[in-house]
Design a protein around this motif. Structure first.
Motif, PDB file in Angstrom:
ATOM      1  N   PHE A  68      40.052 -47.588  39.816  1.00 22.35           N
ATOM      2  CA  PHE A  68      40.512 -47.900  41.167  1.00 22.35           C
ATOM      3  C   PHE A  68      40.866 -46.671  41.989  1.00 22.35           C
ATOM      4  N   THR A  69      41.110 -45.543  41.333  1.00 25.08           N
ATOM      5  CA  THR A  69      41.426 -44.319  42.074  1.00 25.08           C
ATOM      6  C   THR A  69      40.196 -43.455  42.288  1.00 25.08           C
ATOM      7  N   ILE A  70      39.130 -43.742  41.603  1.00 27.54           N
ATOM      8  CA  ILE A  70      37.838 -43.051  41.649  1.00 27.54           C
ATOM      9  C   ILE A  70      37.870 -41.684  40.985  1.00 27.54           C
ATOM     10  N   ILE A  71      38.830 -40.826  41.343  1.00 25.07           N
ATOM     11  CA  ILE A  71      38.892 -39.493  40.731  1.00 25.07           C
ATOM     12  C   ILE A  71      40.324 -39.215  40.275  1.00 25.07           C
ATOM     13  N   LYS A  72      40.456 -38.799  39.026  1.00 25.99           N
ATOM     14  CA  LYS A  72      41.748 -38.334  38.521  1.00 25.99           C
ATOM     15  C   LYS A  72      41.563 -36.890  38.081  1.00 25.99           C
ATOM     16  N   GLU A  73      42.538 -36.074  38.409  1.00 26.70           N
ATOM     17  CA  GLU A  73      42.474 -34.658  38.048  1.00 26.70           C
ATOM     18  C   GLU A  73      43.484 -34.387  36.943  1.00 26.70           C
ATOM     19  N   TYR A  74      43.056 -33.630  35.938  1.00 27.98           N
ATOM     20  CA  TYR A  74      43.907 -33.288  34.807  1.00 27.98           C
ATOM     21  C   TYR A  74      43.855 -31.788  34.571  1.00 27.98           C
ATOM     22  N   ALA A  75      44.964 -31.243  34.102  1.00 23.93           N
ATOM     23  CA  ALA A  75      45.023 -29.829  33.751  1.00 23.93           C
ATOM     24  C   ALA A  75      44.802 -29.690  32.250  1.00 23.93           C
ATOM     25  N   ARG A  77      42.515 -26.566  29.462  1.00 25.79           N
ATOM     26  CA  ARG A  77      42.146 -25.150  29.487  1.00 25.79           C
ATOM     27  C   ARG A  77      41.241 -24.869  30.678  1.00 25.79           C
ATOM     28  N   VAL A  78      40.593 -25.925  31.177  1.00 24.53           N
ATOM     29  CA  VAL A  78      39.808 -25.917  32.407  1.00 24.53           C
ATOM     30  C   VAL A  78      40.197 -27.216  33.129  1.00 24.53           C
ATOM     31  N   PRO A  79      40.321 -27.214  34.466  1.00 21.82           N
ATOM     32  CA  PRO A  79      40.624 -28.469  35.149  1.00 21.82           C
ATOM     33  C   PRO A  79      39.554 -29.525  34.843  1.00 21.82           C
ATOM     34  N   LEU A  80      39.992 -30.760  34.634  1.00 18.79           N
ATOM     35  CA  LEU A  80      39.069 -31.867  34.362  1.00 18.79           C
ATOM     36  C   LEU A  80      39.150 -32.853  35.514  1.00 18.79           C
ATOM     37  N   TYR A  81      37.994 -33.163  36.090  1.00 15.63           N
ATOM     38  CA  TYR A  81      37.895 -34.166  37.145  1.00 15.63           C
ATOM     39  C   TYR A  81      37.192 -35.375  36.536  1.00 15.63           C
ATOM     40  N   HIS A  82      37.969 -36.405  36.259  1.00 16.70           N
ATOM     41  CA  HIS A  82      37.453 -37.617  35.622  1.00 16.70           C
ATOM     42  C   HIS A  82      37.171 -38.628  36.730  1.00 16.70           C
ATOM     43  N   MET A  83      35.910 -38.992  36.880  1.00 11.69           N
ATOM     44  CA  MET A  83      35.499 -39.875  37.972  1.00 11.69           C
ATOM     45  C   MET A  83      34.949 -41.185  37.414  1.00 11.69           C
ATOM     46  N   ASP A  84      35.164 -42.252  38.161  1.00  7.49           N
ATOM     47  CA  ASP A  84      34.578 -43.543  37.834  1.00  7.49           C
ATOM     48  C   ASP A  84      33.983 -44.073  39.131  1.00  7.49           C
ATOM     49  N   VAL A  85      32.660 -44.086  39.206  1.00  2.07           N
ATOM     50  CA  VAL A  85      31.988 -44.471  40.456  1.00  2.07           C
ATOM     51  C   VAL A  85      31.443 -45.895  40.402  1.00  2.07           C
ATOM     52  N   TYR A  86      31.925 -46.688  39.443  1.00  2.00           N
ATOM     53  CA  TYR A  86      31.428 -48.049  39.238  1.00  2.00           C
ATOM     54  C   TYR A  86      31.511 -48.899  40.506  1.00  2.00           C
ATOM     55  N   ARG A  87      32.590 -48.761  41.261  1.00  2.00           N
ATOM     56  CA  ARG A  87      32.818 -49.608  42.428  1.00  2.00           C
ATOM     57  C   ARG A  87      32.275 -49.013  43.728  1.00  2.00           C
ATOM     58  N   LEU A  88      31.543 -47.910  43.639  1.00  2.00           N
ATOM     59  CA  LEU A  88      31.036 -47.249  44.837  1.00  2.00           C
ATOM     60  C   LEU A  88      29.554 -47.508  45.043  1.00  2.00           C
ATOM     61  N   SER A  89      29.150 -47.501  46.299  1.00  2.00           N
ATOM     62  CA  SER A  89      27.723 -47.469  46.599  1.00  2.00           C
ATOM     63  C   SER A  89      27.325 -45.994  46.620  1.00  2.00           C
ATOM     64  N   LEU A  90      26.036 -45.738  46.577  1.00  2.00           N
ATOM     65  CA  LEU A  90      25.543 -44.359  46.651  1.00  2.00           C
ATOM     66  C   LEU A  90      26.026 -43.711  47.949  1.00  2.00           C
TER      67      LEU A  90
END
Length: 160
Positions: A68-75, A77-90
């Motif tokens: 539901f948030t689409i992108i979560k950022e985590y710290a 050793r390298v920043p991690l951008y965890h994305m879920d595009v299931y609910r998005l159109s192109l």
């Protein structure tokens, strides 16, 4: 889906522990700027794989699916951008400006990446999880361009 991957590694995981071992291997190889697409049916283990990958990247705490948030950022050793595009159109995904993440200094892990295949970077890794039993999965890791194809060749050499 992939842009003619240069190397493909297929792994038969018989347990969550084996899947985690693959996630650990990939997390240890991951570098800033990596883009990893992650696909599979509902319940195939995308989020479990993401959690293992994040843990081995040094992310502390709970990693949950960013449905539901689409992108979560985590710290880590390298920043991690965890994305879920299931609910998005192109079109919606394109308007989000994902290129800033794709070509940034973090690692992008994109669940349901096949939905946005047209805007994924040409060079990337694609992981597909297929359920073959209660704990069993067939995991296909495809590398398009370097360093991704090299990592796949390394997996084939080490685990193939």
């Amino acid at each position: 889906m992939e842009n003619n991957p240069e190397a493909v590694f297929t792994f038969r995981s018989r347990s969550l522990r084996e899947t985690e071992a693959l996630a650990q291997e990939l997390a240890s190889a991951a570098e800033p700027g990596w883009v990893i697409g992650l696909d599979g049916d509902l319940g195939a283990g995308k989020t479990a794989f993401s959690q293992s990958f994040a843990r081995h990247l040094g992310v502390q705490g709970i990693v949950s699916s960013p449905t539901f948030t689409i992108i979560k950022e985590y710290a880590g050793r390298v920043p991690l951008y965890h994305m879920d595009v299931y609910r998005l159109s192109l079109e919606e995904a394109d308007e989000l400006g994902l290129d800033e993440y794709f070509f940034g200094q973090g690692i992008c892990l994109v669940e349901w990446s096949s939905i946005i295949a047209e805007i994924m970077p040409e060079r990337h890794m694609h992981i597909r999880l297929e359920t073959t039993g209660p704990e069993e999965r067939v995991i296909t890791v495809a590398g398009t361009g370097e360093p991704y194809a090299g990592v796949c060749r390394g997996l084939i050499q080490k685990w193939g």
